[in-house]
Design a protein around this motif. Structure first.
Motif, PDB file in Angstrom:
ATOM      1  N   GLY A 143       0.797  -1.224   0.000  1.00  0.00           N
ATOM      2  CA  GLY A 143       0.000   0.000   0.000  1.00  0.00           C
ATOM      3  C   GLY A 143       0.824   1.266   0.000  1.00  0.00           C
ATOM      4  O   GLY A 143       0.284   2.366  -0.155  1.00  0.00           O
ATOM      5  N   THR A 144       2.141   1.139   0.135  1.00  0.00           N
ATOM      6  CA  THR A 144       3.021   2.306   0.143  1.00  0.00           C
ATOM      7  C   THR A 144       3.328   2.824  -1.258  1.00  0.00           C
ATOM      8  O   THR A 144       3.986   3.862  -1.400  1.00  0.00           O
ATOM      9  CB  THR A 144       4.341   1.947   0.839  1.00  0.00           C
ATOM     10  N   LEU A 145       2.872   2.124  -2.301  1.00  0.00           N
ATOM     11  CA  LEU A 145       3.078   2.612  -3.666  1.00  0.00           C
ATOM     12  C   LEU A 145       2.320   3.924  -3.878  1.00  0.00           C
ATOM     13  O   LEU A 145       1.268   4.144  -3.275  1.00  0.00           O
ATOM     14  CB  LEU A 145       2.585   1.584  -4.680  1.00  0.00           C
ATOM     15  N   PRO A 146       2.808   4.810  -4.760  1.00  0.00           N
ATOM     16  CA  PRO A 146       2.044   6.025  -5.097  1.00  0.00           C
ATOM     17  C   PRO A 146       0.668   5.651  -5.652  1.00  0.00           C
ATOM     18  O   PRO A 146       0.533   4.641  -6.358  1.00  0.00           O
ATOM     19  CB  PRO A 146       2.912   6.698  -6.162  1.00  0.00           C
ATOM     20  N   THR A 147      -0.318   6.456  -5.337  1.00  0.00           N
ATOM     21  CA  THR A 147      -1.693   6.146  -5.737  1.00  0.00           C
ATOM     22  C   THR A 147      -1.850   5.880  -7.238  1.00  0.00           C
ATOM     23  O   THR A 147      -2.486   4.894  -7.620  1.00  0.00           O
ATOM     24  CB  THR A 147      -2.644   7.274  -5.300  1.00  0.00           C
ATOM     25  N   PRO A 148      -1.281   6.707  -8.144  1.00  0.00           N
ATOM     26  CA  PRO A 148      -1.466   6.434  -9.578  1.00  0.00           C
ATOM     27  C   PRO A 148      -0.896   5.079 -10.000  1.00  0.00           C
ATOM     28  O   PRO A 148      -1.516   4.360 -10.776  1.00  0.00           O
ATOM     29  CB  PRO A 148      -0.712   7.585 -10.259  1.00  0.00           C
ATOM     30  N   GLU A 149       0.281   4.709  -9.469  1.00  0.00           N
ATOM     31  CA  GLU A 149       0.868   3.419  -9.832  1.00  0.00           C
ATOM     32  C   GLU A 149       0.045   2.271  -9.269  1.00  0.00           C
ATOM     33  O   GLU A 149      -0.201   1.264  -9.948  1.00  0.00           O
ATOM     34  CB  GLU A 149       2.302   3.321  -9.325  1.00  0.00           C
ATOM     35  N   LEU A 150      -0.410   2.426  -8.031  1.00  0.00           N
ATOM     36  CA  LEU A 150      -1.224   1.394  -7.414  1.00  0.00           C
ATOM     37  C   LEU A 150      -2.522   1.199  -8.196  1.00  0.00           C
ATOM     38  O   LEU A 150      -2.965   0.072  -8.441  1.00  0.00           O
ATOM     39  CB  LEU A 150      -1.513   1.758  -5.963  1.00  0.00           C
ATOM     40  N   ALA A 151      -3.137   2.312  -8.609  1.00  0.00           N
ATOM     41  CA  ALA A 151      -4.382   2.231  -9.385  1.00  0.00           C
ATOM     42  C   ALA A 151      -4.161   1.524 -10.712  1.00  0.00           C
ATOM     43  O   ALA A 151      -4.982   0.704 -11.138  1.00  0.00           O
ATOM     44  CB  ALA A 151      -4.937   3.634  -9.621  1.00  0.00           C
ATOM     45  N   MET A 152      -3.049   1.821 -11.367  1.00  0.00           N
ATOM     46  CA  MET A 152      -2.766   1.205 -12.660  1.00  0.00           C
ATOM     47  C   MET A 152      -2.584  -0.314 -12.505  1.00  0.00           C
ATOM     48  O   MET A 152      -3.107  -1.096 -13.296  1.00  0.00           O
ATOM     49  CB  MET A 152      -1.511   1.817 -13.270  1.00  0.00           C
ATOM     50  N   ARG A 153      -1.866  -0.722 -11.458  1.00  0.00           N
ATOM     51  CA  ARG A 153      -1.638  -2.147 -11.244  1.00  0.00           C
ATOM     52  C   ARG A 153      -2.935  -2.864 -10.850  1.00  0.00           C
ATOM     53  O   ARG A 153      -3.176  -4.001 -11.257  1.00  0.00           O
ATOM     54  CB  ARG A 153      -0.569  -2.359 -10.176  1.00  0.00           C
ATOM     55  N   LEU A 154      -3.771  -2.204 -10.058  1.00  0.00           N
ATOM     56  CA  LEU A 154      -5.053  -2.811  -9.679  1.00  0.00           C
ATOM     57  C   LEU A 154      -5.971  -2.947 -10.886  1.00  0.00           C
ATOM     58  O   LEU A 154      -6.697  -3.924 -11.026  1.00  0.00           O
ATOM     59  CB  LEU A 154      -5.729  -1.963  -8.601  1.00  0.00           C
ATOM     60  N   ALA A 155      -5.949  -1.927 -11.750  1.00  0.00           N
ATOM     61  CA  ALA A 155      -6.808  -1.979 -12.938  1.00  0.00           C
ATOM     62  C   ALA A 155      -6.439  -3.142 -13.842  1.00  0.00           C
ATOM     63  O   ALA A 155      -7.291  -3.740 -14.495  1.00  0.00           O
ATOM     64  CB  ALA A 155      -6.706  -0.655 -13.702  1.00  0.00           C
ATOM     65  N   ASP A 156      -5.148  -3.489 -13.879  1.00  0.00           N
ATOM     66  CA  ASP A 156      -4.687  -4.582 -14.731  1.00  0.00           C
ATOM     67  C   ASP A 156      -4.832  -5.955 -14.073  1.00  0.00           C
ATOM     68  O   ASP A 156      -4.653  -6.968 -14.736  1.00  0.00           O
ATOM     69  CB  ASP A 156      -3.209  -4.376 -15.089  1.00  0.00           C
ATOM     70  N   ALA A 157      -5.129  -5.987 -12.778  1.00  0.00           N
ATOM     71  CA  ALA A 157      -5.111  -7.254 -12.028  1.00  0.00           C
ATOM     72  C   ALA A 157      -6.415  -8.027 -12.172  1.00  0.00           C
ATOM     73  O   ALA A 157      -7.490  -7.439 -12.232  1.00  0.00           O
ATOM     74  CB  ALA A 157      -4.834  -6.975 -10.554  1.00  0.00           C
ATOM     75  N   ASP A 158      -6.300  -9.362 -12.207  1.00  0.00           N
ATOM     76  CA  ASP A 158      -7.475 -10.210 -12.083  1.00  0.00           C
ATOM     77  C   ASP A 158      -7.918 -10.208 -10.617  1.00  0.00           C
ATOM     78  O   ASP A 158      -9.044  -9.856 -10.287  1.00  0.00           O
ATOM     79  CB  ASP A 158      -7.160 -11.645 -12.515  1.00  0.00           C
ATOM     80  N   ALA A 159      -7.007 -10.645  -9.766  1.00  0.00           N
ATOM     81  CA  ALA A 159      -7.235 -10.658  -8.323  1.00  0.00           C
ATOM     82  C   ALA A 159      -6.034  -9.980  -7.674  1.00  0.00           C
ATOM     83  O   ALA A 159      -4.935  -9.987  -8.228  1.00  0.00           O
ATOM     84  CB  ALA A 159      -7.372 -12.089  -7.815  1.00  0.00           C
ATOM     85  N   ALA A 160      -6.240  -9.385  -6.505  1.00  0.00           N
ATOM     86  CA  ALA A 160      -5.146  -8.628  -5.893  1.00  0.00           C
ATOM     87  C   ALA A 160      -5.281  -8.603  -4.379  1.00  0.00           C
ATOM     88  O   ALA A 160      -6.381  -8.718  -3.829  1.00  0.00           O
ATOM     89  CB  ALA A 160      -5.113  -7.197  -6.433  1.00  0.00           C
TER      90      ALA A 160
END
Length: 505
Positions: A143-160
């Motif tokens: 959760g320490t990732l910057p919000t934009p990067e975290l959002a991008m990775r979550l958007a691409d994820a099946d499950a997280a």
């Protein structure tokens, strides 16, 4: 705890564990039933760094010094021939503190890491949903990732699974929302602690399970996890059918290199399906691939066999390139935008990338949608009934000097103006500056419409004046319409109607 871990704890001469200044240790409390009572205990007390430090090396300097000192203390026991067990919550090599001790001791002593149940596995069990199945990919994120990067990775994820919450929870929640997956996310706190406590319990030291969107950030401890569980399982339980993660059945449709497919840039309108044109709906239904910003992709109904490619909101060029690459191999691709794709949206981004010779065989079509200015204007009448201008206040892609010059020209030309992207968390001054520029040419009584979330659950429309406009009441979900000198406000059926005459006397 595993049987092996329990046995080693009972046999050890020294029990070591990390703790905060108060001296209590979660790891020790878990291991307590297996302690003999005559073992030596080493409390490795973390330095307090949340309030700042005077150490010349900053936080990293303090923590490195702590680990060096702790490793030296354990080495003294090992040199004396005593076996040491260092306790660690979850799994020692999965975001665990032990790894920093391991690298300092394993070259000199026999060091064995005993695997444990990770917080992610425990949280999945507490939630009662599988993390991933079949060909789904599980992504674990800090959760320490910057919000934009975290959002991008979550958007691409099946499950997280997102770990390390606590003070990062607000940013993590924003990332889930930006990725369009907040409604599917769950929060698990202190997984497997006191199972008799039911979901929603807020007692200290008790397991809590709830939708992520319902959690108060002030109540979130470090020992919590945000989960996006198996989408296939969720689809079956929700009655919408299996959303297949195995795309092999469609592989023949997406492997026709050189034939030149098509990219259709589709406008979804400002909100729900009632704003979607039949032409756009047909294109979405026929597309083999769906590409777009996470929340916009989430608005399109799932269709079995259709592959979805979600991303964050600041990677328009990457999205366009991905769509063109898919189409170059013969696939039909729909790139989705909110509103109209040709108005500050993905149509220009796709066409800009499509100028490269490598995309020469890829067809690009743009399908219009209801843009935010039209939607907002319709809610109050016809403030754009005469000549008007559409202008974005975002200075991310153009300098503020150009924006101010154009605002000055709009004011001098006496055009009504629809202002897109009026404010955001990082842009708080532009709207006030824009108001001041327009006041050089307009009376303070000039009507202003503030339209927020048109067509959405939080829709609101406020009619004010240029002189009374408060920028603090405006955020990124708003669109503003500033009238011309001829724009009028009248009362009709108890509501304010705003319109600009077609004639200009």
């Amino acid at each position: 705890m595993t049987v092996k871990a329990a046995r080693l704890i009972g046999e050890a001469d020294v029990i070591a564990y990390h703790c905060a200044r108060h001296g209590r240790s979660i790891a020790r409390s878990v291991a307590e039933p297996y302690l003999r009572g005559d073992q030596h205990e080493e409390r490795l007390m973390y330095p307090v760094t949340t309030e700042g430090t005077n150490h010349p090396g900053g936080y990293e300097g303090v923590i490195q010094e702590f680990y060096e000192h702790a490793a030296k203390r354990l080495a003294e026991h090992l040199d004396a021939g005593r076996d040491v067990v260092l306790l660690c919550e979850g799994d020692p090599f999965f975001y665990g503190s032990y790894m920093y001790m391991h690298e300092r001791l394993c070259d000199r002593y026999r060091a064995v890491a005993v695997p444990g149940v990770t917080s992610v596995s425990a949280a999945s069990a507490a939630l009662g949903r599988p993390l991933a199945q079949r060909d789904e990919v599980l992504t674990v994120l800090p959760g320490t990732l910057p919000t934009p990067e975290l959002a991008m990775r979550l958007a691409d994820a099946d499950a997280a699974a997102v770990m390390k919450l606590g003070r990062t929870f607000g940013s993590v929640r924003s990332a889930f929302e930006e990725a369009g997956k907040l409604d599917d996310a769950y929060y698990v706190e202190r997984a497997t602690w006191h199972d008799e406590a039911g979901p929603g319990s807020t007692g200290r030291g008790v397991q809590r399970v709830a939708p992520l969107a319902d959690i108060d950030p002030e109540t979130v401890p470090y020992f919590s996890v945000a989960l996006l569980a198996s989408p296939a399982y969720a689809a079956r339980k929700g009655g919408s059918g299996v959303v297949s993660a195995d795309h092999g059945s469609n592989s023949d449709q997406h492997s026709r290199p050189g034939t030149g497919g098509e990219v259709v840039v589709v406008g979804l309108g400002p909100a729900g399906p009632e704003w979607l044109t039949p032409e756009a709906a047909q294109a979405l239904a026929e597309a083999e691939h769906l590409v777009g910003y996470g929340p916009y992709v989430a608005r399109v109904p799932q269709r079995q066999g259709q592959q979805r490619h979600s991303s964050g909101n600041r990677v328009e060029a990457d999205r366009a390139t991905e769509a063109l690459e898919l189409a170059r191999d013969g696939a039909s691709v729909a790139v989705v935008s909110s509103g109209d794709p040709g108005v500050f949206a993905m149509a220009a981004a796709v066409l800009e990338q499509a100028e490269e010779p490598r995309w020469a065989d890829v067809r690009v079509r743009v399908l219009p949608g209801v843009t935010a200015a039209q939607a907002a204007a319709s809610r109050v009448g016809a403030p754009l009934g005469h000549d008007y201008c559409v202008l974005s206040l975002s200075d991310r892609l153009k300098p503020w000097e150009i924006i101010e010059r154009r605002l000055d020209a709009v004011g001098a030309a006496d055009l009504a103006v629809a202002l897109y992207n009026p404010a955001s968390r990082s842009r708080t001054e532009q709207l006030g500056k824009a108001r001041d520029v327009l006041l050089r040419h307009r009376a303070e009584t000039t009507p202003v419409v503030i339209a927020r979330d048109i067509g959405g659950d939080e829709e609101s429309v406020t009619v004010t004046t240029l002189g009374e406009l408060d920028p603090a009441t405006v955020d990124m979900r708003c669109l503003l319409i500033v009238g011309s000198s001829k724009t009028r406000v009248v009362e009709r059926d108890g509501t304010q109607t705003v319109w600009t005459p077609r004639s200009y006397d």
